[in-house]
Design a protein around this motif. Structure first.
Motif, mmCIF file in Angstrom:
data_model
loop_
_atom_site.group_PDB
_atom_site.id
_atom_site.type_symbol
_atom_site.label_atom_id
_atom_site.label_comp_id
_atom_site.label_asym_id
_atom_site.label_seq_id
_atom_site.Cartn_x
_atom_site.Cartn_y
_atom_site.Cartn_z
ATOM 1 N N GLY A 45 0.749 -1.032 0.182
ATOM 2 C CA GLY A 45 -0.013 -0.040 0.111
ATOM 3 C C GLY A 45 0.819 1.145 -0.126
ATOM 4 N N MET A 46 1.994 1.412 0.884
ATOM 5 C CA MET A 46 2.782 2.480 0.802
ATOM 6 C C MET A 46 3.408 2.800 -0.263
ATOM 7 N N ALA A 47 3.870 1.710 -1.094
ATOM 8 C CA ALA A 47 4.638 1.686 -2.242
ATOM 9 C C ALA A 47 3.638 2.269 -3.413
ATOM 10 N N LEU A 48 2.498 1.913 -3.572
ATOM 11 C CA LEU A 48 1.494 2.273 -4.214
ATOM 12 C C LEU A 48 1.245 3.664 -4.165
ATOM 13 N N GLU A 49 1.013 3.981 -2.936
ATOM 14 C CA GLU A 49 0.658 5.742 -2.524
ATOM 15 C C GLU A 49 1.865 6.534 -3.148
ATOM 16 N N ALA A 76 -1.626 2.071 3.514
ATOM 17 C CA ALA A 76 -1.127 1.053 4.195
ATOM 18 C C ALA A 76 -2.260 0.254 4.849
ATOM 19 N N PHE A 77 -3.106 0.884 5.714
ATOM 20 C CA PHE A 77 -4.211 0.494 6.383
ATOM 21 C C PHE A 77 -5.246 -0.523 5.359
ATOM 22 N N GLY A 78 -5.587 0.015 4.072
ATOM 23 C CA GLY A 78 -6.356 -0.238 3.443
ATOM 24 C C GLY A 78 -5.863 -1.746 2.622
ATOM 25 N N SER A 79 -4.485 -1.531 2.403
ATOM 26 C CA SER A 79 -3.907 -3.037 2.004
ATOM 27 C C SER A 79 -3.941 -4.060 2.989
ATOM 28 N N PHE A 80 -3.653 -3.592 4.247
ATOM 29 C CA PHE A 80 -3.886 -4.423 5.375
ATOM 30 C C PHE A 80 -4.973 -5.298 5.504
ATOM 31 N N THR A 81 -6.005 -4.343 5.354
ATOM 32 C CA THR A 81 -7.537 -5.229 5.098
ATOM 33 C C THR A 81 -7.533 -6.128 3.968
ATOM 34 N N ALA A 82 -6.943 -5.572 2.951
ATOM 35 C CA ALA A 82 -7.086 -6.478 1.635
ATOM 36 C C ALA A 82 -6.136 -7.697 1.946
ATOM 37 N N VAL A 116 -0.607 11.244 5.685
ATOM 38 C CA VAL A 116 -2.276 10.654 6.022
ATOM 39 C C VAL A 116 -2.490 9.683 4.929
ATOM 40 N N ALA A 117 -2.327 10.075 3.673
ATOM 41 C CA ALA A 117 -2.588 9.218 2.547
ATOM 42 C C ALA A 117 -1.719 7.833 2.614
ATOM 43 N N ALA A 118 -0.365 8.029 3.093
ATOM 44 C CA ALA A 118 0.354 6.604 3.211
ATOM 45 C C ALA A 118 -0.179 5.679 4.217
ATOM 46 N N ALA A 119 -0.812 6.181 5.344
ATOM 47 C CA ALA A 119 -1.249 5.543 6.296
ATOM 48 C C ALA A 119 -2.697 4.872 5.779
ATOM 49 N N GLY A 120 -3.246 5.712 5.106
ATOM 50 C CA GLY A 120 -4.674 5.127 4.717
ATOM 51 C C GLY A 120 -4.237 3.923 3.753
#
Length: 235
Positions: free
Chosen positions: A78-82, A187-193, A181-185
């Motif tokens: 997630g963080m890499a994509l952001e 990261a968490f979205g990818s965690f749930t994925a 904030v976007a990176a954290a979002g």
């Protein structure tokens, strides 16, 4: 008849829990970045393969494989994509159509990469991190939704997240680090994925194409929740 009803109820709870997890991840990503992440299912698939690689192919303990997959690999994706795909678009002030196309491009990239790395054949030996009893999966979804809701409504980060989504430029002028904030979002979205992927993998066809499309089917959960309401998504 009662036995059949009970079995169908359990099956519905299992599928519904996965749908709820998907909805939570999509909503958090959208509220943090304004992006409807169509690559969510592909991230779930990659994480399911990573957990299988760690546990089945390399012989790691399940807890170690799950920790690496969910706390390192999934947020890292997630963080890499952001950082490399969506932050440049946000800086340029892209419209939603551009970010939508970018997320579809990421979907294709991850599916193709998984097919090259792990092959196109289906796997039926994915590790089972949670009991087959769907009540465990439902409890995971409910606890995650409650935790996310508490963070969004009662913490400073939650206020910053809402500010960035409402007006990114104004939030930056107010001293908020919108990129963080976007990176954290993401990261968490990818965690749930990733969590969705590892929970679904033991019960569905694990291949580069099946799971991403299966998760894509429940994007309607987040849409029905107006991309905002976590309780409605879980419901």
């Amino acid at each position: 008849m009662s036995s059949l009803t009970y079995d169908l109820t359990l099956a519905g709870l299992s599928v519904g829990s996965a749908a709820a997890l998907t909805g939570i991840g999509l909503i958090v990503t959208y509220r943090a970045t304004g992006v409807l992440n169509f690559a969510h299912g592909a991230i779930a698939m990659v994480c399911a393969y990573v957990l299988r690689q760690c546990v089945v192919e390399w012989g790691w303990p399940l807890w170690a494989g799950a920790t690496v997959t969910l706390l390192l690999v999934a947020p890292g994706i997630g963080m890499a994509l952001e950082r490399f795909a969506f932050r440049p678009l946000a800086v340029l002030g892209s419209d939603p159509a551009q970010t939508l196309v970018a997320s579809i491009g990421v979907f294709v990239l991850l599916v193709g990469g998984a097919a090259l790395l792990w092959g196109q054949g289906a796997r039926d030996d994915a590790p089972e991190p949670v009991s087959a009893d769907p009540w465990g999966q439902l409890a995971v979804a409910l606890l995650l939704a409650a935790g996310v809701g508490a963070v969004i409504h009662w913490t400073r980060f939650g206020r910053e997240l809402r500010a960035v989504v409402d007006d990114r430029q104004l939030a930056v002028l107010g001293g908020i680090d919108a990129d963080r904030v976007a990176a954290a979002g993401w990261a968490f979205g990818s965690f749930t994925a990733g969590l969705t992927g590892v929970l679904l993998a033991p019960y569905v066809r694990l291949d580069p194409y099946g799971m991403p499309l299966l998760v894509m089917e429940v994007v309607a959960v987040a849409v029905a929740a107006r991309m905002r309401s976590l309780p409605l998504a879980v419901g």
